[in-house]
Design an enzyme around this catalytic site. Structure first.
Site, mmCIF file in Angstrom:
data_model
loop_
_atom_site.group_PDB
_atom_site.id
_atom_site.type_symbol
_atom_site.label_atom_id
_atom_site.label_comp_id
_atom_site.label_asym_id
_atom_site.label_seq_id
_atom_site.Cartn_x
_atom_site.Cartn_y
_atom_site.Cartn_z
ATOM 1 N N ARG A 161 0.872 -1.277 0.134
ATOM 2 C CA ARG A 161 -0.109 -0.042 -0.100
ATOM 3 C C ARG A 161 0.784 1.233 0.011
ATOM 4 N NH1 ARG A 161 -2.817 -3.903 -0.815
ATOM 5 N NH2 ARG A 161 -4.632 -4.438 0.566
ATOM 6 N N SER A 232 -10.657 0.289 3.208
ATOM 7 C CA SER A 232 -10.097 0.012 4.535
ATOM 8 C C SER A 232 -9.621 1.178 4.936
ATOM 9 C CB SER A 232 -8.759 -0.965 4.192
ATOM 10 O OG SER A 232 -9.407 -2.217 3.844
ATOM 11 N N GLU A 328 -4.790 4.619 5.596
ATOM 12 C CA GLU A 328 -4.540 4.181 4.342
ATOM 13 C C GLU A 328 -5.005 5.248 3.302
ATOM 14 O OE1 GLU A 328 -5.468 0.123 2.600
ATOM 15 O OE2 GLU A 328 -6.480 1.288 1.088
HETATM 16 P P1 FAD Z 1 -8.281 8.955 -5.584
HETATM 17 O O1 FAD Z 1 -9.061 8.781 -4.089
HETATM 18 O O2 FAD Z 1 -8.886 9.976 -6.275
HETATM 19 O O3 FAD Z 1 -6.686 9.488 -4.845
HETATM 20 C C1 FAD Z 1 -6.178 8.847 -4.283
HETATM 21 C C2 FAD Z 1 -4.689 9.488 -3.999
HETATM 22 O O4 FAD Z 1 -4.034 9.444 -5.473
HETATM 23 C C3 FAD Z 1 -4.596 10.896 -3.927
HETATM 24 O O5 FAD Z 1 -3.505 11.110 -3.084
HETATM 25 C C4 FAD Z 1 -4.636 11.759 -5.019
HETATM 26 O O6 FAD Z 1 -4.166 13.019 -4.872
HETATM 27 C C5 FAD Z 1 -3.711 10.693 -5.757
HETATM 28 N N1 FAD Z 1 -4.143 10.593 -7.197
HETATM 29 C C6 FAD Z 1 -5.383 10.121 -7.876
HETATM 30 N N2 FAD Z 1 -5.121 10.222 -9.214
HETATM 31 C C7 FAD Z 1 -3.805 10.719 -9.492
HETATM 32 C C8 FAD Z 1 -2.988 10.770 -10.863
HETATM 33 N N3 FAD Z 1 -3.426 10.682 -12.043
HETATM 34 N N4 FAD Z 1 -1.571 11.280 -10.561
HETATM 35 C C9 FAD Z 1 -1.303 11.787 -9.401
HETATM 36 N N5 FAD Z 1 -1.794 11.122 -8.361
HETATM 37 C C10 FAD Z 1 -2.976 10.945 -8.328
HETATM 38 N N6 FAD Z 1 -7.607 0.041 -2.544
HETATM 39 C C11 FAD Z 1 -6.916 -1.283 -2.448
HETATM 40 O O7 FAD Z 1 -5.751 -1.192 -2.751
HETATM 41 N N7 FAD Z 1 -7.325 -2.501 -2.678
HETATM 42 C C12 FAD Z 1 -8.763 -2.726 -2.518
HETATM 43 O O8 FAD Z 1 -9.276 -3.960 -2.630
HETATM 44 C C13 FAD Z 1 -9.341 -1.801 -2.092
HETATM 45 N N8 FAD Z 1 -10.975 -1.777 -1.761
HETATM 46 C C14 FAD Z 1 -11.549 -0.573 -1.765
HETATM 47 C C15 FAD Z 1 -12.950 -0.835 -1.675
HETATM 48 C C16 FAD Z 1 -13.940 0.467 -1.347
HETATM 49 C C17 FAD Z 1 -15.165 -0.069 -1.199
HETATM 50 C C18 FAD Z 1 -13.343 1.655 -1.470
HETATM 51 C C19 FAD Z 1 -14.182 2.822 -1.340
HETATM 52 C C20 FAD Z 1 -11.839 1.801 -1.704
HETATM 53 C C21 FAD Z 1 -11.128 0.557 -1.688
HETATM 54 N N9 FAD Z 1 -9.881 0.697 -1.939
HETATM 55 C C22 FAD Z 1 -8.860 -0.114 -2.318
HETATM 56 C C23 FAD Z 1 -9.159 2.234 -2.092
HETATM 57 C C24 FAD Z 1 -9.106 2.689 -3.554
HETATM 58 O O9 FAD Z 1 -10.402 2.358 -4.247
HETATM 59 C C25 FAD Z 1 -7.855 2.580 -4.106
HETATM 60 O O10 FAD Z 1 -6.763 3.175 -3.488
HETATM 61 C C26 FAD Z 1 -7.835 3.620 -5.462
HETATM 62 O O11 FAD Z 1 -6.913 3.171 -6.157
HETATM 63 C C27 FAD Z 1 -8.115 4.837 -5.504
HETATM 64 O O12 FAD Z 1 -8.380 5.330 -6.832
HETATM 65 P P2 FAD Z 1 -9.097 6.906 -6.889
HETATM 66 O O13 FAD Z 1 -8.961 7.200 -8.372
HETATM 67 O O14 FAD Z 1 -10.253 6.988 -6.205
HETATM 68 O O15 FAD Z 1 -7.825 7.722 -6.125
HETATM 69 P P1 NAP Z 2 -10.138 -11.040 4.397
HETATM 70 O O1 NAP Z 2 -9.834 -12.139 3.228
HETATM 71 O O2 NAP Z 2 -11.105 -11.492 5.337
HETATM 72 O O3 NAP Z 2 -8.737 -11.071 4.982
HETATM 73 C C1 NAP Z 2 -8.521 -10.122 6.403
HETATM 74 C C2 NAP Z 2 -7.242 -9.637 6.371
HETATM 75 O O4 NAP Z 2 -6.348 -10.823 6.512
HETATM 76 C C3 NAP Z 2 -6.716 -8.724 5.413
HETATM 77 O O5 NAP Z 2 -6.461 -7.644 5.635
HETATM 78 C C4 NAP Z 2 -5.547 -9.671 4.710
HETATM 79 O O6 NAP Z 2 -4.583 -8.570 4.258
HETATM 80 C C5 NAP Z 2 -5.331 -10.581 5.533
HETATM 81 N N1 NAP Z 2 -5.156 -11.974 5.036
HETATM 82 C C6 NAP Z 2 -5.956 -12.825 4.676
HETATM 83 N N2 NAP Z 2 -5.618 -13.634 4.174
HETATM 84 C C7 NAP Z 2 -4.151 -13.677 4.062
HETATM 85 C C8 NAP Z 2 -3.052 -14.637 3.601
HETATM 86 N N3 NAP Z 2 -3.166 -15.735 3.024
HETATM 87 N N4 NAP Z 2 -1.755 -13.893 3.532
HETATM 88 C C9 NAP Z 2 -1.814 -12.663 4.037
HETATM 89 N N5 NAP Z 2 -2.680 -11.994 4.618
HETATM 90 C C10 NAP Z 2 -3.915 -12.483 4.487
HETATM 91 O O7 NAP Z 2 -10.350 -9.581 3.853
HETATM 92 P P2 NAP Z 2 -11.335 -8.553 3.444
HETATM 93 O O8 NAP Z 2 -11.382 -7.333 4.425
HETATM 94 O O9 NAP Z 2 -12.474 -9.427 3.055
HETATM 95 O O10 NAP Z 2 -10.448 -8.091 1.966
HETATM 96 C C11 NAP Z 2 -10.137 -8.906 0.914
HETATM 97 C C12 NAP Z 2 -9.097 -8.347 0.171
HETATM 98 O O11 NAP Z 2 -9.583 -7.166 -0.322
HETATM 99 C C13 NAP Z 2 -7.880 -8.023 0.972
HETATM 100 O O12 NAP Z 2 -6.762 -8.407 0.327
HETATM 101 C C14 NAP Z 2 -8.169 -6.567 1.429
HETATM 102 O O13 NAP Z 2 -6.766 -5.872 1.479
HETATM 103 C C15 NAP Z 2 -8.525 -6.219 0.248
HETATM 104 N N6 NAP Z 2 -9.724 -4.791 0.357
HETATM 105 C C16 NAP Z 2 -8.771 -3.729 0.708
HETATM 106 C C17 NAP Z 2 -9.725 -2.641 0.743
HETATM 107 C C18 NAP Z 2 -8.761 -1.289 0.885
HETATM 108 O O14 NAP Z 2 -9.480 -0.380 0.876
HETATM 109 N N7 NAP Z 2 -7.570 -1.396 0.886
HETATM 110 C C19 NAP Z 2 -10.830 -2.643 0.874
HETATM 111 C C20 NAP Z 2 -11.630 -3.789 0.971
HETATM 112 C C21 NAP Z 2 -10.822 -4.901 0.544
HETATM 113 P P3 NAP Z 2 -4.429 -7.498 3.008
HETATM 114 O O15 NAP Z 2 -5.321 -6.552 3.383
HETATM 115 O O16 NAP Z 2 -2.934 -7.366 3.390
HETATM 116 O O17 NAP Z 2 -4.699 -8.427 1.888
#
Ligand code: FAD
Ligand code: NAP
Length: 344
Positions: A161, A232, A328
């Site tokens: 991340r 998250s 995050e």
């Molecule tokens: P924004 O929110 O618009 O921007 C995020 C950051 O990036 C800001 O700092 C912004 O200034 C910068 N930025 C955006 N675009 C550019 C650009 N073109 N150039 C330079 N800087 C830029 N993330 C995960 O990693 N894994 C997940 O599974 C995941 N699940 C999610 C589930 C939900 C329901 C939600 C709401 C979010 C989730 N996220 C997850 C977080 C998010 O969706 C991601 O981080 C996504 O990549 C953000 O994209 P965005 O275009 O909305 O970015």
């Molecule tokens: P999940 O599968 O219930 O797992 C819970 C947590 O355990 C997650 O945070 C995941 O880490 C960790 N995990 C599970 N299995 C693992 C393995 N085999 N090895 C290492 N780490 C393990 O998670 P969930 O909340 O339903 O989400 C599913 C996936 O979507 C996850 O990878 C999560 O990161 C991603 N997600 C991200 C966001 C976001 O905003 N960043 C939002 C929703 C879902 P990791 O989170 O490091 O993968």
């Protein structure tokens, strides 16, 4: 390029927090960028889909929306395809498009909100797959030097991340496109128990992995279209082995995973749940009762209210487990006044 004065931000962030931007610029092509006055860090803001940001204040300067579209096949050999994706393409639509074309590697990253240009910013990841595995390069406009730059995967310094683009000087680069190297053959990635179990009765084809990830996410996560959230809210904490061992002696039931570098990753969701904070409410802001790692806007919450809630969660986890949870999403503005600190 479209320009708007005093733009409403409510529909531009998935928390649904209200606010305004003094000036909004909608960038639709690379040619627009050199025409813009240089970005003022701390004041101006670049946004894609607004799904990884908490707006705690108005944007007093420029809000630059990235809307550069297009998906282009650049090269192909017997194993791979190289594609170039405009930073304004919707990430999930790209995953669907790739699946349809038989280009593999993105299936576990289905249904992540936001746009392609933000994917490298925090090296998006889900179900054991990260962007780092398919990212070839990033093209960006360097505001500081007023020129185009290309970053190889290695130069992006992608980590859990995290990337070069999240660190200082933040906002130096505007990402305009990314290149991805995808595979013709599909290799299922089923390291995560939840995904493996949900697929148990089906063949692990690309279409089934994609559909299972979509179904799991729809079951587990609140939909931002219905209840504002940014996914998250905290990163999973990573501890040294020694620190993790001492914590796990006191709390043996905490889920944890060993990382390749020997460090131990804990589940932030499990810590919050163990602290009894799942469903905890502060004004109209709450810890989701569906998923402890997601903070939600139950209707009309301000950015400040959500940030206060986040700080309350951090304080409780620090007191109970000695761990500092790190947000995050981006918290804007970056330098928040101390009056928002909650006293311990
Ligand atoms: P924004 O929110 O618009 O921007 C995020 C950051 O990036 C800001 O700092 C912004 O200034 C910068 N930025 C955006 N675009 C550019 C650009 N073109 N150039 C330079 N800087 C830029 N993330 C995960 O990693 N894994 C997940 O599974 C995941 N699940 C999610 C589930 C939900 C329901 C939600 C709401 C979010 C989730 N996220 C997850 C977080 C998010 O969706 C991601 O981080 C996504 O990549 C953000 O994209 P965005 O275009 O909305 O970015
Ligand atoms: P999940 O599968 O219930 O797992 C819970 C947590 O355990 C997650 O945070 C995941 O880490 C960790 N995990 C599970 N299995 C693992 C393995 N085999 N090895 C290492 N780490 C393990 O998670 P969930 O909340 O339903 O989400 C599913 C996936 O979507 C996850 O990878 C999560 O990161 C991603 N997600 C991200 C966001 C976001 O905003 N960043 C939002 C929703 C879902 P990791 O989170 O490091 O993968």
């Amino acid at each position: 390029m479209k320009v708007q004065q005093q733009a409403d931000l409510t529909a531009l962030n998935t928390f649904g927090v209200t606010g305004t931007a003094r000036q909004l610029f909608e960038i639709e092509s690379e040619q627009d960028l050199p025409e813009l006055p240089s970005l003022q860090p701390e004041q101006d803001l670049v946004l894609g889909g607004g799904s990884n940001i908490l707006l705690v204040g108005d944007v007093d300067g420029k809000l630059i929306l990235n809307r550069i579209r297009g998906i282009r096949l650049i090269d192909a050999d017997s194993e791979h395809v190289l594609i170039e994706v405009g930073a304004g393409e919707n990430w999930h639509s790209l995953v669907c498009h790739a699946l349809k074309q038989g280009w593999h590697g993105l299936e576990n990253l289905a249904l992540i909100p936001g746009l392609a240009g933000a994917a490298p910013i925090q090296n998006i990841g889900a179900y054991g797959v990260e962007l780092a595995e398919v990212l070839e390069s990033v093209r960006a406009w360097d505001w500081q030097q007023a020129r185009w730059v290309e970053f190889t995967n290695e130069q992006c310094e992608l980590d859990y991340r995290d990337s070069l683009f999240r660190r200082e000087p933040r906002d130096r680069y505007f990402i305009s496109s990314i290149r991805l190297r995808l595979m013709h053959d599909f290799e299922p990635r089923l390291d995560y128990t939840g995904l493996r179990e949900a697929l148990a009765a089906k063949s692990p084809s690309a279409a089934n992995v994609f559909a299972t990830v979509v179904a799991l996410r729809q079951q587990k996560l609140p939909d931002p279209a219905i209840q504002g959230n940014a996914g998250s809210f905290f990163k999973n904490p990573v501890l040294t082995r020694a620190d993790a061992e001492s914590l796990l002696q006191q709390h043996p039931l905490l889920p944890h995973w060993k990382l390749a570098n020997g460090h131990i990753k804990l589940s932030a969701a499990a810590l919050i749940q163990a602290a009894g904070l799942k469903g905890y409410q502060h004004g109209a802001a709450a810890v989701s009762d569906r998923h402890a790692l997601v903070l939600v806007n139950r209707g009309g919450a301000s950015g400040a209210e959500l940030w206060q809630l986040a700080q309350q969660v951090q304080t409780r986890i620090r007191h109970q487990f000695g761990i500092q949870l790190e947000p995050e999403p981006r918290i804007y503005p970056g330098t928040l006044s101390s009056e928002l600190q909650i006293s311990e």
